[in-house]
Design an enzyme around this catalytic site. Sequence first.
Site, PDB file in Angstrom:
ATOM      1  N   GLN A  19      42.077  33.859  45.849  1.00 30.19           N
ATOM      2  CA  GLN A  19      40.711  33.451  46.201  1.00 30.19           C
ATOM      3  C   GLN A  19      40.209  32.332  45.306  1.00 30.19           C
ATOM      4  O   GLN A  19      39.208  31.685  45.629  1.00 30.19           O
ATOM      5  CB  GLN A  19      39.773  34.663  46.131  1.00 30.19           C
ATOM      6  CG  GLN A  19      39.590  35.231  44.733  1.00 30.19           C
ATOM      7  CD  GLN A  19      38.767  36.506  44.729  1.00 30.19           C
ATOM      8  OE1 GLN A  19      39.218  37.548  45.176  1.00 30.19           O
ATOM      9  NE2 GLN A  19      37.553  36.425  44.194  1.00 30.19           N
ATOM     10  N   CYS A  25      36.300  37.822  47.718  1.00 29.96           N
ATOM     11  CA  CYS A  25      37.172  38.988  47.877  1.00 29.96           C
ATOM     12  C   CYS A  25      36.852  39.758  49.154  1.00 29.96           C
ATOM     13  O   CYS A  25      37.742  40.269  49.838  1.00 29.96           O
ATOM     14  CB  CYS A  25      37.053  39.888  46.668  1.00 29.96           C
ATOM     15  SG  CYS A  25      35.369  40.441  46.349  1.00 29.96           S
ATOM     16  N   HIS A 162      34.236  44.767  43.735  1.00 32.64           N
ATOM     17  CA  HIS A 162      35.357  43.961  44.215  1.00 32.64           C
ATOM     18  C   HIS A 162      35.913  44.597  45.491  1.00 32.64           C
ATOM     19  O   HIS A 162      35.928  45.834  45.613  1.00 32.64           O
ATOM     20  CB  HIS A 162      36.422  43.915  43.118  1.00 32.64           C
ATOM     21  CG  HIS A 162      37.561  42.994  43.393  1.00 32.64           C
ATOM     22  ND1 HIS A 162      37.402  41.691  43.827  1.00 32.64           N
ATOM     23  CD2 HIS A 162      38.913  43.181  43.298  1.00 32.64           C
ATOM     24  CE1 HIS A 162      38.588  41.128  43.974  1.00 32.64           C
ATOM     25  NE2 HIS A 162      39.520  42.013  43.670  1.00 32.64           N
TER      26      HIS A 162
END
Lengths: 214, 70
Positions: A19, A25, A162
């Site tokens: 990323q 994410c 995340h």
Amino acid sequence: LPAKFDWRDKAVVAPVQNQQACGSCWAFSVIGAMQSVHAIGGSQLEQLSVQQVLDCSFRNEGCNGGSISKALSWLKQTRVKLVPQSEYPYKAKTGICHFFSPSHAGVALMNFTAHDFSGQEVAMMGELVQRGPLAVVVDAVSWQDYLGGIIQHHCSSQYSNHAVLVVGYDTTGDIPYWIVQNSWGATWGNEGYVYIKIGGNICGIADYVAAVFL
Amino acid sequence: ENSAESHRRLLGLQEAVKRHALLNSVSTTPQSAKYGFTQFSDLSQEEFKDLYLRASTDRAPLFSGLKIEG
């Protein structure tokens, strides 16, 4: 349930992505689930455009962050077709949303489910086997320094920050673990993957678990 | 400017060494997770969070089990 299961063995998991310095994410996690379920359905495994989700999922904030649930709700409501990554490449920057004609080929989300599997990780194993790779949120603060092995400590639940993709599990050894694809490149962790102990909701892996239907 | 940047990175690495010692202190089995220098080690924990940990917390209903029909 099999003692060991890994969607990579069925060639339906795309390679690990990076990323870069963009908080995307959530988009990688959602796209990872969609492209795998598309391949499980009999189509050729094809990388779909993360950038399209990043630019167009207006309730999220592009590289400044987002959520799996908002991205999936947007995909379900709009029935937008996700085009291949080759047609809408990743730039690690939020950009202007590119629109494609309705006749343009792409993959659309039909529906999704999201559940809290905390305390029920065996049922979550069943969900993985039955539905395909799962988009989940985790606490990844300690992952800054993760080199490999099975995470069993230093990872809280309920403080997720995340998004990642669960692609398999292995319960054949002393410590059963989830096999999780991250989006920080293949040089991080176990060739881009992280292993998390099954049971105890380590890293909050079972707090929010989404499965997609195409 | 370069000197300030170098100093900031050096502090990040010193901070990382302390974190590694703490994280590895409970690695008791060969399969246990190992912690050390990664591509993110020169970032402070706050910088790392700001750049890479940008997913919002999602909430979902508790899984209620598989439905058995019939």
